[in-house]
Design an enzyme around this catalytic site. Structure first.
Site, PDB file in Angstrom:
ATOM      1  N   THR A  62      -8.806  14.119   4.942  1.00  0.00           N
ATOM      2  CA  THR A  62      -9.125  12.760   4.513  1.00  0.00           C
ATOM      3  C   THR A  62      -8.054  11.796   5.013  1.00  0.00           C
ATOM      4  O   THR A  62      -8.325  10.594   5.135  1.00  0.00           O
ATOM      5  CB  THR A  62      -9.221  12.657   2.978  1.00  0.00           C
ATOM      6  OG1 THR A  62      -8.031  13.241   2.408  1.00  0.00           O
ATOM      7  CG2 THR A  62     -10.450  13.366   2.457  1.00  0.00           C
TER       8      THR A  62
ATOM      9  N   HIS B 213     -13.409  24.209  -0.783  1.00  0.00           N
ATOM     10  CA  HIS B 213     -12.489  23.347  -0.036  1.00  0.00           C
ATOM     11  C   HIS B 213     -11.745  24.040   1.088  1.00  0.00           C
ATOM     12  O   HIS B 213     -10.892  23.424   1.717  1.00  0.00           O
ATOM     13  CB  HIS B 213     -11.451  22.727  -0.978  1.00  0.00           C
ATOM     14  CG  HIS B 213     -11.980  21.594  -1.777  1.00  0.00           C
ATOM     15  ND1 HIS B 213     -11.936  20.290  -1.335  1.00  0.00           N
ATOM     16  CD2 HIS B 213     -12.588  21.563  -2.972  1.00  0.00           C
ATOM     17  CE1 HIS B 213     -12.491  19.504  -2.241  1.00  0.00           C
ATOM     18  NE2 HIS B 213     -12.897  20.258  -3.258  1.00  0.00           N
TER      19      HIS B 213
ATOM     20  N   LYS C 167      -8.223   7.722   6.446  1.00  0.00           N
ATOM     21  CA  LYS C 167      -7.385   6.587   6.048  1.00  0.00           C
ATOM     22  C   LYS C 167      -6.840   5.883   7.283  1.00  0.00           C
ATOM     23  O   LYS C 167      -6.828   4.646   7.366  1.00  0.00           O
ATOM     24  CB  LYS C 167      -6.221   7.053   5.168  1.00  0.00           C
ATOM     25  CG  LYS C 167      -6.650   7.673   3.845  1.00  0.00           C
ATOM     26  CD  LYS C 167      -5.495   8.431   3.175  1.00  0.00           C
ATOM     27  CE  LYS C 167      -6.020   9.394   2.141  1.00  0.00           C
ATOM     28  NZ  LYS C 167      -5.010  10.370   1.690  1.00  0.00           N
TER      29      LYS C 167
ATOM     30  N   LYS D 215       0.960  14.891   6.084  1.00  0.00           N
ATOM     31  CA  LYS D 215       0.061  15.792   5.364  1.00  0.00           C
ATOM     32  C   LYS D 215       0.922  16.945   4.882  1.00  0.00           C
ATOM     33  O   LYS D 215       2.083  17.058   5.275  1.00  0.00           O
ATOM     34  CB  LYS D 215      -1.059  16.292   6.279  1.00  0.00           C
ATOM     35  CG  LYS D 215      -0.562  16.765   7.654  1.00  0.00           C
ATOM     36  CD  LYS D 215      -1.686  17.186   8.590  1.00  0.00           C
ATOM     37  CE  LYS D 215      -2.486  16.050   9.155  1.00  0.00           C
ATOM     38  NZ  LYS D 215      -3.876  16.036   8.755  1.00  0.00           N
ATOM     39  N   ARG D 216       0.369  17.806   4.013  1.00  0.00           N
ATOM     40  CA  ARG D 216       1.136  18.978   3.615  1.00  0.00           C
ATOM     41  C   ARG D 216       1.580  19.756   4.855  1.00  0.00           C
ATOM     42  O   ARG D 216       0.869  19.782   5.861  1.00  0.00           O
ATOM     43  CB  ARG D 216       0.295  19.872   2.703  1.00  0.00           C
ATOM     44  CG  ARG D 216       0.084  19.286   1.319  1.00  0.00           C
ATOM     45  CD  ARG D 216       1.403  19.056   0.611  1.00  0.00           C
ATOM     46  NE  ARG D 216       2.024  20.311   0.245  1.00  0.00           N
ATOM     47  CZ  ARG D 216       2.060  20.810  -0.983  1.00  0.00           C
ATOM     48  NH1 ARG D 216       1.545  20.142  -1.985  1.00  0.00           N
ATOM     49  NH2 ARG D 216       2.649  21.961  -1.230  1.00  0.00           N
TER      50      ARG D 216
ATOM     51  N   LYS E 262      -2.055  23.367  10.096  1.00  0.00           N
ATOM     52  CA  LYS E 262      -2.079  21.935  10.433  1.00  0.00           C
ATOM     53  C   LYS E 262      -1.237  21.642  11.683  1.00  0.00           C
ATOM     54  O   LYS E 262      -1.299  20.571  12.255  1.00  0.00           O
ATOM     55  CB  LYS E 262      -1.596  21.099   9.242  1.00  0.00           C
ATOM     56  CG  LYS E 262      -2.574  21.114   8.050  1.00  0.00           C
ATOM     57  CD  LYS E 262      -1.991  20.353   6.869  1.00  0.00           C
ATOM     58  CE  LYS E 262      -2.881  20.360   5.634  1.00  0.00           C
ATOM     59  NZ  LYS E 262      -3.949  19.342   5.665  1.00  0.00           N
TER      60      LYS E 262
END
Ligand SMILES: *Cc1c(COP(=O)(O)O)cnc(C)c1O
Length: 834
Positions: A676, A377, A680, A568-569, A574
């Site tokens: 992901t 992952h 969405k 998101k985290r 990110k």
């Protein structure tokens, strides 16, 4: 622990003969009342909505039971092949709504309650999220289970029943504060305890070799251990409109009885009772680290607990039906390892087959390497699990012996292929030598598995070129890609009932289980009538999000604002920081009066930081401080709002993804394995601003460049630039970025807290900044301008929105799971067995 029959006599068949329960409003209403009055013993004075929720949950659960039993029986009597999804995390969110949707009870139950004067929406909100996961990896596991049941594949999930799930995030003075999430406090109607299936497992002790007396087969015994019990709790996983109900089995740790007695006899009764805690600690709390491991002993205990309990459970069922004949075992079972967290299942299966079931090494190894499959992952090196050999020796001595033996045989194979290549042997060894030798869990997983997959095309390619290159050269056939997905049941049909109704009205019902049919929306994307319907529905969902933000934060967002969302985290890769630099740039433009052709926007950011990840926590503080300054400046009125949305979780995302306009997927290229959240948003008609990273690339491929705001360096360019990265050159060359940095450096957002953002400023200017924030700033700002311009042209925006939904079919986990099944598991769908 043997199965304990409650009564000596066999229960007669008639006990399990049932009239099917009615699926009509009257039957639901009758059962709802029965549970409210008899099961829960409440009356009309009861003011707690909790009982109303529970009564409805029980009425829905009743309707799951017969289907669950029939699925179980079909699996066991058909002797079909089964797969097991082993995961330390299942981020399930709420269950009631999803269960009603999948059983086809949603409208029926809503009507039944309405007649009793109860609003369904209120009851839905009572249910706490089952937050048994950190983020994407855990949510993926939950989406996978939904698709397995919907595709009628005999797949069982195995996980841990954490007493405390993901912490609740509250914001105090702009800082994240973690509160424990005691989600089971008010009971849980969605689980059934199965104490008769309790499993025993060991820790500590030592090993001894015993022979059969005639110099024959030697066996190893693991002795003087501290044993604990694993008690299963079963959670039903209903498929969509198909009578299949699969099982998620979650283990809770318990002390053994004799554990108590031992010490009791020594006269230490309170010590003995207190010692129960050590055993019960194992399933007490979820580790809140999304992408980094912290090497804590309790975490290794959790991993072994999951792997051993689950494998013993599967082997016990095998022996019940096949006796001690394991010749067909590998043809009938497959284990999918969700990241390396359960990779210890490889040596544990070896141990169980050899030490408990008497198989020889070769036979056990053949079975293991034909049943195990591993999903990677992440490409981040800090997330690759390594456990000190010392910890293994102390906690799991027998497993360490087996790992050493696996390694010796593996290295012999490497040496045969590349004779005398010592460097390669050291690189590939399962043991990393050094001051503190470590077990490399990813390598253990690769060596023990017949399949190794990444979770998006780019990610899988980068694995074979980088991290796992040596292994790819040795075993190219093991490596494959399975691009992630999301379940369209929760993330479209449930989260967005209005859009779903429009799609059903347009295409018919079939799209929910055949998501490629969304393509048929594309020809309507330019049609004014359809656009109008689409826009009305989106406006409704946007308002729902605006109301949610107002409730949670008190910030009011006008209805015409573009809703620009990054949830998101919180992680440096990110790049929430890049987002907030752009926000500061927008604020700077407002202050300079550069507001011609302005698109009013609300930038909404949400996500949890790992409690020990100080930089991520600083970024949260920065977002909150910028929000404070921007929102209280009268000049920004009608132009810009900034919000940090606390406690991001699955149930919040159901509202967020349906209402967002712009989806921020802005990770440094080559760092996000798949993502992901991006799917969405797309499925619900948001447009993406994003880098060429993870599944963004595949999203872009599907929807086309015109309907995606692409920016930033590619993964290859990032790697190339790393060697001579000069962030100051980017800053000095770019007037806008210089001004943003100056605002930060002069303390404009931390007037009363000098210096608190120094590390953040330093990270942007650092030539070793792995996330290359400064390098991507300019192209990000340009892409944001394009997004803003498109939003002002509502016809063009709506067309792009429709085309995004229309192109999202590929990102259903039904597609992902079909690929897992075709290439890896090879299971027969249950409907072919009925
Ligand atoms: C989908 C989801 C994630 C994953 O989001 P990414 O943007 O892919 O990192 C994390 N947390 C929750 C609650 C989610 O629903």
């Amino acid at each position: 622990m043997p199965v304990q029959p409650l009564v000596k006599s066999q229960p007669c068949e008639s006990i399990t003969e049932l009239e099917p329960l009615g699926m009509d409003p009257e039957s639901i209403q009758r059962d709802y009342k029965r549970h409210f009055n008899y099961t829960l013993g409440r009356d009309r004075d009861c003011r707690s909505a909790h009982y109303a929720y529970t009564a409805l949950g029980l009425a829905v659960r009743d309707r799951i039971m017969e289907r669950w039993r029939d699925t179980r029986h079909l699996c066991s009597t058909s002797l079909c092949k089964q797969a097991y999804y082993l995961s330390m995390e299942f981020l399930l969110g709420r269950t009631l709504g999803n269960a009603m949707l999948n059983l086809g009870l949603k409208d029926v139950a809503t009507r039944a309650l309405y007649e009793l004067g109860i609003e369904m929406e209120e009851l839905i909100e009572i249910e706490p999220d089952a937050g048994l996961g950190n983020g994407g990896l855990g949510r993926l596991a939950a989406c996978f289970l939904d698709s397995c049941a919907t595709l009628e594949l005999p797949v069982m999930g195995y996980g841990i029943r954490y007493e405390y799930g993901m912490f609740r995030q509250v914001i105090d003075n702009g800082y994240q504060v973690e509160e424990p999430d005691h989600w089971l406090r008010n009971g849980n109607v969605w689980e059934l305890e199965r104490p008769e299936l309790t499993v025993r497992l060991r820790f500590g002790g030592r090993t001894e070799v015993i022979s059969d007396g005639n110099g024959g087969i030697q066996r190893v015994r693991w002795v003087d251990t501290h044993d604990i019990l694993a008690v299963p709790f079963d959670v039903p996983i209903p498929g969509y409109h198909n009578d299949t109900v699969n099982t998620l089995r979650l283990w809770k740790s318990m002390a053994t009885d004799e554990f108590d007695l031992e010490e009791f006899n020594a006269g230490d009764y309170p010590e003995a009772v207190a010692a129960k805690n050590t055993a019960e600690q194992i399933s007490l709390v979820l580790y809140p680290n999304d992408t980094s491991e912290n090497g804590k002993e309790l975490r290794l205990r959790q991993q072994y607990f999951l792997a051993s309990a689950s494998l013993q459970d599967v082997l016990r069922r095998w022996v019940w039906t096949h006796g001690e004949d394991f010749s067909q075992f590998a043809d009938k079972n497959a284990f999918q390892l969700n990241d390396t967290h359960p990779a210890i299942a490889v040596p544990e299966l070896m141990r169980l087959l050899m030490d408990e079931h008497g198989l020889g090494w070769d036979e056990a190894w053949s079975i293991t390497t034909r049943t195990m499959a591993y999903t990677n992952h992440t490409l981040l090196p800090e997330a690759l699990e390594k456990w000190p050999v010392r910890l293994f020796r102390q906690l799991l001595p027998r497993l360490l012996e087996i790992i050493y033996e696996i390694n010796a045989r593996f290295l012999a194979e490497v040496d045969k292929r590349w004779p005398g290549d010592g460097e390669r042997l050291a690189r590939m060894s399962l043991i990393e030598e050094g001051h503190e030798p470590q077990v490399r869990m990813a390598y253990l997983a690769i060596v023990g598995s017949f399949s190794v997959n990444g979770v998006a095309a780019l990610h899988s390619r980068l694995l074979t070129e980088g991290l796992f290159r040596d292994f790819y050269e040795l075993w190219p056939h093991k490596f494959n890609n399975k691009t992630n997905g999301i379940t369209p049941r929760r993330w479209l049909a449930w989260a967005n009932p209005e859009l779903s109704a429009l799609i059903t009205e347009t295409l018919g019902e079939g799209w929910v289980t055949d998501l490629n049919r969304l393509r048929e929306l594309a020809p309507l994307a330019g049609k004014p009538k359809f656009q109008k319907r689409w826009q009305e529905i989106r406006q409704h969902n946007r308002q729902r999000l605006i109301d949610f933000v107002a409730r949670e934060t008190g910030v009011e967002i006008p209805a015409n604002f573009m809703l620009d969302v990054q949830v998101k985290r919180i992680h440096e890769y990110k790049r929430q920081l890049l987002n907030i630099l752009h926000v500061i740039h927008l604020y700077d433009r407002i202050k300079r009066g550069d507001v011609a052709d302005w698109t009013p926007r609300a930038v909404i950011i949400g996500g949890k930081a790992a409690p020990g990840y100080l930089m991520a926590k600083k970024i949260i503080k920065l977002i909150n401080n910028v929000a404070q300054v921007v929102n209280s400046d009268p000049d920004t009125e009608g132009l810009l709002r900034v919000v940090f949305l606390p406690n991001y979780r699955v149930s919040a995302m159901e509202v967020i993804c349906a209402g967002a306009d712009l989806s921020e997927q802005i990770s440094t290229a080559g760092k996000e394995a798949s993502g992901t959240g991006n799917m969405k948003f797309m499925m619900n008609g948001a447009l993406t601003i994003g880098t060429l990273d993870g599944a963004n690339i595949e999203i872009l491929e599907e929807v086309g460049e015109e309907h995606f705001f692409l920016f930033g360096l590619t993964a290859a360019q990032v790697e190339e630039m790393r060697r001579h990265y000069d962030p100051m050159a980017f800053i000095n060359r770019d007037e806008d970025l210089s001004r943003v940095m100056r605002l930060l450096e002069t303390g404009h957002f931390n007037r009363f807290e000098p210096g608190i953002f120094d590390d953040i400023i330093g990270s942007v200017k650092n030539p070793h900044d792995p996330w290359m924030t400064a390098a991507d700033f300019r192209s990000y700002v340009e892409a944001q301008k394009q997004a803003a311009a498109r939003f002002r042209d509502q016809k063009a925006w709506t067309r792009s929105s429709i085309l995004n939904t229309a192109a999202s079919g590929r990102f259903s986990t039904d597609r992902t799971i079909s690929e897992y099944n075709q290439d890896i598991w090879k299971l027969t769908p249950l409907h072919q067995l009925r």
